[in-house]
Design an enzyme around this catalytic site. Structure first.
Site, PDB file in Angstrom:
ATOM      1  N   SER A  50      -0.447   7.682   1.349  1.00  0.00           N
ATOM      2  CA  SER A  50      -0.355   6.238   1.093  1.00  0.00           C
ATOM      3  C   SER A  50      -0.998   5.388   2.182  1.00  0.00           C
ATOM      4  O   SER A  50      -1.246   4.210   1.970  1.00  0.00           O
ATOM      5  CB  SER A  50       1.106   5.825   0.921  1.00  0.00           C
ATOM      6  OG  SER A  50       1.810   5.933   2.140  1.00  0.00           O
ATOM      7  N   LYS A 167       4.444   2.267   6.650  1.00  0.00           N
ATOM      8  CA  LYS A 167       3.522   1.349   5.970  1.00  0.00           C
ATOM      9  C   LYS A 167       3.000   0.348   6.999  1.00  0.00           C
ATOM     10  O   LYS A 167       3.446   0.302   8.144  1.00  0.00           O
ATOM     11  CB  LYS A 167       4.223   0.591   4.839  1.00  0.00           C
ATOM     12  CG  LYS A 167       4.910   1.445   3.789  1.00  0.00           C
ATOM     13  CD  LYS A 167       3.940   2.191   2.907  1.00  0.00           C
ATOM     14  CE  LYS A 167       4.695   3.064   1.899  1.00  0.00           C
ATOM     15  NZ  LYS A 167       3.791   3.940   1.130  1.00  0.00           N
TER      16      LYS A 167
END
Length: 395
Positions: A50, A167
Site C-alpha cells: 500500500s 500510511k
C-alpha cells in the site's frame, strides 16, 4: 585468635549460582528491551504494497516513539515482545482486566503533513457477538452513523493491541481534504502525489510486439500489468516512471486511469447514501481538531458519528429527529482529541482513510524513521537483500 569475629555477616552471603546470574541477566535484558520498545523505538515490517514505491514489502523499519511522544501503555499487562497474539499458541498476549486512560509523553514535534506514520487500525478489530454474528466492521458498514441495535454485545481488542499499519499523513487537525479525479487538495490547494507514490495509468502502445524488459528497467512490475486489449495495458506507476515512458517510440498515449466522479463505490467513508464518493473523488471533509465545535445535523453526523461515539466514548442516539449525546439533546459537539487523514502512496492499492475515515490521536504509535533491512522474496539467493535500501531515511 579467632579472626572470624571481625568479619561482617555479609561476608558469609552465598555467591550467586550460574543459573541465578543467567536469570538476572535475562530479566534485566527483557525489562530494558521492553522499556526501549515502549518509550523509544520499535521495529516494524512492511506487510503489504500500500505504500509502494516509498516502502516495499519486506522493508524492516525503525519507528520512533519519541518524535510524537511515547504513548503510555493502555493495556499494561502483556507478554513481552508480543503485540496482541502469542506466536505459538495463538492466544491473547495481554490481559485487559486493567485498562489505563490514554496519555502521551511530550514529544519532539506534532504530526506534520506527509509524515509516514504507524498507527493502530481504527476499524476491523471490533466484533459484534450475538450467535456468531458477522464482524462489527460489517455491522458498521450497514449503519455506522445510526444507533447500533442493542441486541449486540460489542467487544474488541484494546486500542494499543489492534493491528499496526503504516500510511502517510495527508491531513492534520483542522484541514479540509478532498480529491477530484485522483488529485488531492488540502484546504483548497492541490497537493500532488509524491514521486514515490503510484497511480494507475492506461498505456496504449503502437504495437503488440514489445520487449517488456524495457518496462521492467523503468521500474514497472510487468507481472502485475493488466492487458486491456491487444495494445493497451493498465499499470501502476510513479509520475517519474511515466515521464520516462512517454517519449519511447512504441508508446502511443498514456493517461491517468481514475474513477469517474459519477461512480459511487458505496462502501467508502462515511457510508452515507447522500455522498456518492469513490476512491478518486470525495470530499470536502473537515478533519476534527481538539477543541473544535461542530454543529450536529443530518449533514454532519454521517461524518463525525463514529468519532463522537466510538473514539470519544459517548452514547449517541437519534430520537424523533433529534440527536442525543449521553441522554441530552445535542445541537453541537466539541471534540476532545485531534484526528488525522491517512492514505497510502499506492493510491489504488490501499485501504485507508477513504474507507474508515479519521485516525484519532490515541491510535498513533510513532513516526517511521529509516529502513534498517530489506528482503526481496522474489529475488535470487544472492540478491535477497536490497542493499541499496539499507539505512535509507523515510520521507
Amino acid at each position: 585468635m579467632n579472626w572470624k569475629i571481625w568479619k561482617k555477616k555479609n561476608d558469609h552471603k552465598k555467591k550467586k549460582t550460574k543459573t541465578r546470574e543467567w536469570v538476572d541477566a535475562i530479566v534485566f535484558a527483557v525489562v530494558a528491551a521492553t522499556i526501549i520498545r515502549v518509550f523509544f523505538i520499535e521495529a516494524y515490517t512492511i506487510p503489504s504494497g500500500s505504500m509502494e514505491k516509498s516502502l516495499l514489502i519486506g522493508d524492516f523499519l525503525f519507528v520512533s516513539k519519541v518524535n510524537y511522544g511515547a504513548r503510555i501503555p493502555m493495556t499494561p499487562l502483556a507478554f513481552p515482545f508480543a503485540h496482541h497474539t502469542m506466536p505459538l499458541t495463538g492466544t491473547k498476549a495481554y490481559w485487559d482486566g486493567i485498562q489505563w486512560k490514554y496519555h502521551r509523553l511530550p514529544g519532539l514535534s506534532e504530526i506534520k503533513r506527509n509524515d509516514v506514520v504507524v498507527f493502530n487500525l481504527p476499524v476491523g478489530d471490533t466484533v459484534a457477538l450475538e450467535n456468531q454474528e458477522p464482524s462489527y466492521y460489517n455491522l458498521i458498514r450497514q449503519s455506522d452513523w445510526k444507533t447500533v441495535n442493542s441486541q449486540y454485545t460489542i467487544t474488541s481488542r484494546p486500542v494499543d493491541k489492534r493491528e499496526n499499519i503504516i500510511k502517510r499523513c495527508i491531513g492534520i487537525p483542522g484541514d479540509v481534504v478532498s480529491m477530484k479525479s485522483g488529485i488531492m487538495s488540502i484546504n483548497g490547494k492541490i497537493d500532488p502525489l509524491k514521486n514515490t507514490g503510484q497511480m494507475p495509468y492506461k498505456i496504449k502502445l503502437t504495437t503488440g510486439n514489445v520487449n517488456f524488459e524495457v518496462f521492467s528497467n523503468l521500474g514497472f512490475k510487468v507481472s502485475e500489468m493488466q492487458q486491456l486489449d491487444g495494445e493497451t495495458y493498465l499499470a501502476n506507476a510513479t509520475s517519474e516512471m511515466i515521464q520516462k515512458l512517454k517519449p519511447l517510440d512504441f508508446v502511443k498515449s498514456v493517461e491517468l486511469y481514475v474513477e469517474s466522479p459519477s461512480t459511487n463505490d458505496g462502501d467508502l467513508f462515511p457510508l452515507d447514501p447522500k455522498r456518492k464518493w469513490n476512491v478518486d473523488n470525495f470530499g470536502p471533509v473537515k478533519i476534527p481538531a481538539k477543541g473544535w465545535t461542530v454543529k450536529i445535523d443530518s449533514n454532519t453526523m454521517p461524518l463525525y458519528y463514529r468519532a463522537i461515539r466510538t473514539y470519544e466514548g459517548n452514547k449517541v442516539e437519534q430520537k424523533a429527529g433529534a440527536w442525543y449525546i449521553n441522554d441530552k439533546v445535542a445541537t453541537n459537539y466539541t471534540f476532545k482529541m485531534n484526528y488525522y487523514w491517512m492514505m497510502g502512496d499506492n493510491r489504488h492499492n490501499s485501504t485507508d482513510s477513504r474507507y474508515w475515515g479519521f485516525v484519532p490521536e490515541d491510535h498513533v504509535v510513532g513516526k517511521a524513521l529509516f529502513i534498517w533491512m530489506s528482503f526481496d522474496s522474489e529475488g535470487s539467493f544472492l540478491h535477497k537483500i536490497r542493499w541499496g535500501r539499507l539505512f535509507r531515511g523515510i520521507h
